[in-house]
Design an enzyme around this catalytic site. Structure first.
Site, PDB file in Angstrom:
ATOM      1  N   HIS A  85       0.798  -1.298   0.040  1.00  0.00           N
ATOM      2  CA  HIS A  85       0.193   0.130   0.130  1.00  0.00           C
ATOM      3  C   HIS A  85       0.941   1.036  -0.124  1.00  0.00           C
ATOM      4  O   HIS A  85       0.374   2.406  -0.046  1.00  0.00           O
ATOM      5  CB  HIS A  85      -0.836  -0.131   1.248  1.00  0.00           C
ATOM      6  N   HIS A  89      -6.493  -7.080  -0.125  1.00  0.00           N
ATOM      7  CA  HIS A  89      -6.770  -5.613  -0.557  1.00  0.00           C
ATOM      8  C   HIS A  89      -5.984  -5.355  -1.901  1.00  0.00           C
ATOM      9  O   HIS A  89      -4.905  -5.858  -2.132  1.00  0.00           O
ATOM     10  CB  HIS A  89      -6.058  -4.845   0.733  1.00  0.00           C
ATOM     11  N   ASP A 120      -2.919 -10.581  -2.130  1.00  0.00           N
ATOM     12  CA  ASP A 120      -3.563 -10.078  -0.926  1.00  0.00           C
ATOM     13  C   ASP A 120      -4.893  -9.613  -1.289  1.00  0.00           C
ATOM     14  O   ASP A 120      -5.308  -9.129  -2.283  1.00  0.00           O
ATOM     15  CB  ASP A 120      -2.628  -8.587  -0.445  1.00  0.00           C
ATOM     16  N   ASP A 180      -4.583 -12.622   3.637  1.00  0.00           N
ATOM     17  CA  ASP A 180      -6.035 -12.045   4.289  1.00  0.00           C
ATOM     18  C   ASP A 180      -7.019 -12.582   3.233  1.00  0.00           C
ATOM     19  O   ASP A 180      -8.053 -12.000   3.787  1.00  0.00           O
ATOM     20  CB  ASP A 180      -5.798 -10.690   4.905  1.00  0.00           C
TER      21      ASP A 180
HETATM   22 ZN   LIG Z   1      -4.353  -7.020   2.934  1.00  0.00          ZN
END
Ligand SMILES: [Zn+2]
Length: 309
Positions: A123, A162, A160, A244
């Site tokens: 991120h 996200h 991931d 995740d």
């Molecule tokens: Zn994540």
């Protein structure tokens, strides 16, 4: 050949406030799960050099982080990203692990590699820490392979849950890199729509609806990820390995199981074997249910070991 495991105790010195999901216990659980794997080539993660980081982050960003570093307690960089006194050492070693892992697989010192460090990286944007992340470790690994080793094509695959907005930002106008991200949508950070395609059609975003399970994920990878990977013919595959998307994860709503992480790892290793001599570097991103994280990392690294053997 063997799988390299790059880690460092400085990963425990990045401390987050009580109750924060990106916690020291994550790395403890991961390393405990990997402890029985005696055939891993264990390597102490070096700190990234400034020149490694300056490939993608400006000096002003490094200066900002250093000035924000607290002498005690915490400094808050955004809603959920914190620095403790040891955080920058951990972050420099996380980036350094990714760079060193590239060097090792290029030199043939390992068949592939897993970097078990925290904070995660995908991120972090060019000059913005975000979502627990400080440096764009996966993108830095890709640029190191391109600039230092003279590669012409590097793929980064991010599973991931996200969206890897940081990696997308760092590689947006890098025509030598293909970035492919699968992620839940809607979900924080809100980016990652299919029409975000990079300056050179070099970004592939594959949103998954909440509740998506392993069978649908596998079909999506078969239909969308692997053909793009094969057409691109990378000389190295970098994996942003977040765990995740697991059904047990508290931060998201996908329904992947441990065996799904084994499957996607096995397939990516098979592509690396077919396309680039097996060269694959995996860097740990998210995964916040401690038991699911440990089991999924163990499954991931087991597949890496079998591919490298
Ligand atoms: Zn994540």
């Amino acid at each position: 050949m063997t799988t390299a495991l790059l880690t460092h105790d400085d990963g425990f010195r990045h401390v987050t406030p009580p109750g924060h999901p990106e916690q020291v216990a994550r790395l403890e659980h991961v390393l405990h799960a990997l402890a029985p794997m005696s055939d891993l080539k264990r390597v102490s993660a070096p700190m990234a050099s400034e020149s490694d980081l300056l490939r993608l982050h400006p000096r002003s960003y490094l200066d900002m982080l250093r000035s924000a570093l607290p002498e005690e307690g915490f400094a808050q960089l955004d809603a959920d990203t914190f620095l403790s006194p040891g955080s920058l050492d951990a972050a420099f070693r996380g980036a350094g692990a990714a760079v060193k892992a590239v060097d090792m697989v290029v030199a043939g010192e390992a068949g592939n590699a897993f970097c078990a460090m925290r904070p995660p990286g995908h991120h972090a944007e060019t000059e913005t820490p975000m979502g627990f992340c400080v440096f764009g470790n996966a993108a830095l690994a890709a640029r190191h392979a391109l600039d230092h080793h003279g590669m012409e094509r590097v793929a980064v695959v991010d599973f991931d849950v996200h969206h890897g907005n940081g990696t997308q930002d760092l590689l947006w106008d890098e025509r030598r890199a293909l970035f492919i991200s699968s992620h839940q949508m809607p979900l924080w950070p809100g980016t990652g729509a299919p029409d975000e395609r990079g300056a050179f059609d070099n970004v592939v975003n594959l949103p998954l609806a909440p509740g998506t399970g392993g069978a649908e994920m596998r079909a999506l990878y078969e239909a969308q990820v692997f053909p793009r990977l094969r057409a691109f013919a990378p000389e190295l595959v970098v994996v942003s390995a977040g765990f995740d998307a697991h059904a047990a994860d508290p931060l998201a709503n996908l329904e992947w199981r441990t065996e799904d992480f084994a499957w996607v790892t096995r397939e990516l290793c098979a592509f690396a074997a077919e396309l680039c001599g097996g060269r694959l570097v995996s860097v740990m991103e998210g995964g916040y249910d401690l038991e699911a994280l440990a089991a999924s990392v163990a499954a991931h690294v087991t597949e890496l070991r079998e591919a490298a053997a």
